[in-house]
Design an enzyme around this catalytic site. Structure first.
Site, short mmCIF file in Angstrom:
data_model
loop_
_atom_site.label_atom_id
_atom_site.label_comp_id
_atom_site.label_asym_id
_atom_site.label_seq_id
_atom_site.Cartn_x
_atom_site.Cartn_y
_atom_site.Cartn_z
N ASP A 20 0.75 -18.66 32.92
CA ASP A 20 1.51 -17.46 33.30
C ASP A 20 0.63 -16.48 34.08
O ASP A 20 -0.58 -16.42 33.88
CB ASP A 20 2.04 -16.78 32.03
CG ASP A 20 3.14 -15.78 32.35
OD1 ASP A 20 3.82 -15.94 33.37
OD2 ASP A 20 3.31 -14.83 31.57
N HIS A 37 1.73 -18.74 43.16
CA HIS A 37 2.01 -20.09 42.67
C HIS A 37 1.13 -21.12 43.39
O HIS A 37 0.65 -22.06 42.78
CB HIS A 37 3.49 -20.44 42.87
CG HIS A 37 4.42 -19.55 42.09
ND1 HIS A 37 4.23 -19.27 40.75
CD2 HIS A 37 5.54 -18.87 42.45
CE1 HIS A 37 5.20 -18.46 40.34
NE2 HIS A 37 6.00 -18.20 41.35
N SER A 65 10.13 -23.60 33.44
CA SER A 65 10.96 -23.62 32.23
C SER A 65 12.43 -23.77 32.59
O SER A 65 12.83 -23.52 33.73
CB SER A 65 10.75 -22.33 31.43
OG SER A 65 11.49 -21.27 32.00
N SER A 66 13.22 -24.15 31.59
CA SER A 66 14.66 -24.29 31.85
C SER A 66 15.27 -22.95 32.23
O SER A 66 16.35 -22.90 32.82
CB SER A 66 15.39 -24.90 30.64
OG SER A 66 14.67 -24.79 29.46
N ASN A 68 13.58 -20.71 34.18
CA ASN A 68 13.03 -20.24 35.46
C ASN A 68 14.00 -20.40 36.63
O ASN A 68 13.79 -19.82 37.70
CB ASN A 68 11.68 -20.92 35.77
CG ASN A 68 10.53 -20.41 34.92
OD1 ASN A 68 9.61 -21.16 34.57
ND2 ASN A 68 10.54 -19.13 34.58
C1 IPE Z 1 6.88 -19.21 30.97
O1 IPE Z 1 6.57 -18.12 31.73
C2 IPE Z 1 7.20 -20.39 31.83
C3 IPE Z 1 6.07 -21.00 32.53
C4 IPE Z 1 4.84 -20.63 32.50
C5 IPE Z 1 6.41 -22.15 33.33
P1 IPE Z 1 7.66 -17.03 32.14
O2 IPE Z 1 6.97 -16.08 33.03
O3 IPE Z 1 8.87 -17.69 32.68
O4 IPE Z 1 8.02 -16.36 30.72
P2 IPE Z 1 8.72 -14.98 30.42
O5 IPE Z 1 10.02 -14.97 31.18
O6 IPE Z 1 7.82 -13.89 30.87
O7 IPE Z 1 8.90 -14.96 28.93
C1 IPE Z 2 4.01 -18.47 35.87
O1 IPE Z 2 3.73 -17.31 36.56
C2 IPE Z 2 4.57 -19.55 36.75
C3 IPE Z 2 5.97 -19.88 36.47
C4 IPE Z 2 6.72 -19.32 35.57
C5 IPE Z 2 6.55 -20.92 37.28
P1 IPE Z 2 4.82 -16.17 36.75
O2 IPE Z 2 5.50 -16.41 38.05
O3 IPE Z 2 5.71 -16.08 35.57
O4 IPE Z 2 3.89 -14.91 36.86
P2 IPE Z 2 4.20 -13.46 36.31
O5 IPE Z 2 4.40 -13.57 34.83
O6 IPE Z 2 5.42 -12.97 37.02
O7 IPE Z 2 2.97 -12.69 36.66
MG MG Z 3 5.59 -14.95 33.86
#
Ligand code: IPE
Ligand code: IPE
Ligand code: MG
Length: 251
Positions: A20, A37, A65-66, A68
């Site tokens: 994350d 990313h 994640s499901s 995302n």
């Molecule tokens: C969890 O991160 C999913 C992945 C790292 C793939 P998210 O960024 O989606 O989680 P939330 O929404 O902050 O809980």
């Molecule tokens: C995790 O990074 C990657 C995925 C969930 C695919 P984020 O995109 O959630 O990064 P933040 O949490 O917004 O910084």
């Molecule tokens: Mg995140």
């Protein structure tokens, strides 16, 4: 579920990481989230190598994640493109490092191109045995438990008449990645302290490490920090600390 480290300490057999912080990494640099990313893929490469060097047998990464899919279409598209490219580009490196790639999640939502790349990368690394890398894509812990129960009934409809046949072992055997033992150490980067529907069943007794480092900055030193922290934990699995010590494995 098979626990590999009965009372902790030492090295974890199965490490799972919620990668994350990509978006925040990019936003802090006034860059588009997709750039975060893209940099995150480089961390994946670094961490796979570092984990293999440390002798970790199972590494599981939460890539998508499901939930995302709820993100803006532009970001979802960028993530899909990166996933497709990384699968093609990294398979050869994995082969060289003896890493077996497996993908877990509801793959029906992905394009045929991505599904074909997954099949190919899994096939060419199928004989690798230094480490099993599971990439969780369109994965959700709740989805996994639901699909396990659906599988149980599909494989043997008579279970509906004999619910006592549903055991923890049977559920384990029907999870999306029945090839990995229970998670010993779950790391979340980016400072949040939540599971976000990552592996729920298999992480029931995982030690949780929240790293403040954003995923694109995460590297060998951060992984080592988590492993050192883990080595100092006493895993009790419901017992008392004294009982664990009496077993001779505790601190
Ligand atoms: C969890 O991160 C999913 C992945 C790292 C793939 P998210 O960024 O989606 O989680 P939330 O929404 O902050 O809980
Ligand atoms: C995790 O990074 C990657 C995925 C969930 C695919 P984020 O995109 O959630 O990064 P933040 O949490 O917004 O910084
Ligand atoms: Mg995140």
């Amino acid at each position: 579920m098979k626990h590999t480290n009965q009372s902790g300490g030492g090295a974890p057999c199965h490490v799972a990481i919620i990668m994350d912080g990509n978006g925040r990494w990019a936003q802090r640099r006034l860059m588009p989230r997709a750039e975060g990313h893209r940099r995150g893929v480089q961390s994946v490469r670094r961490v796979i190598e570092a984990a293999a060097k440390k002798g970790i047998r199972y590494l599981t990464l939460f890539a998508f994640s499901s939930e995302n899919w709820k993100r803006p279409a532009e970001e979802v598209n960028a993530l899909m493109r990166l996933f497709a490219t990384a699968l093609k580009k990294e398979a050869q490196a994995m082969l060289e490092h003896g890493v077996r790639l497996r993908v877990a999640g509801d793959l029906s939502a992905f394009s045929e191109e991505i599904r074909e790349s997954i099949r190919q990368s899994e096939a060419i690394t199928a004989h690798c045995d230094a480490m099993v890398l599971t990439v969780c894509a369109n994965y959700g812990g709740r989805w996994d438990i639901v699909q396990a129960f659906r599988n149980i009934l599909l494989r043997d409809p008579s279970v509906a008449l004999h619910p006592e046949r549903i055991t923890e072992e049977l559920v384990d055997a029907n999870l999306a990645f029945d090839w990995a033992p229970a998670v010993d150490l779950m790391i979340r980067t980016g400072g949040e302290q939540r599971i976000s529907n990552f592996i729920l069943w298999q992480a029931a007794y995982a030690e949780l490490f929240a790293s403040p480092t954003l995923w694109p900055d995460f590297g060998q030193a951060d992984l080592e920090e988590a492993l050192n922290w883990y080595a100092g934990r006493q895993r009790r699995f419901g017992m008392t600390g004294e009982q664990v010590q009496a077993l001779g494995h505790g601190e």
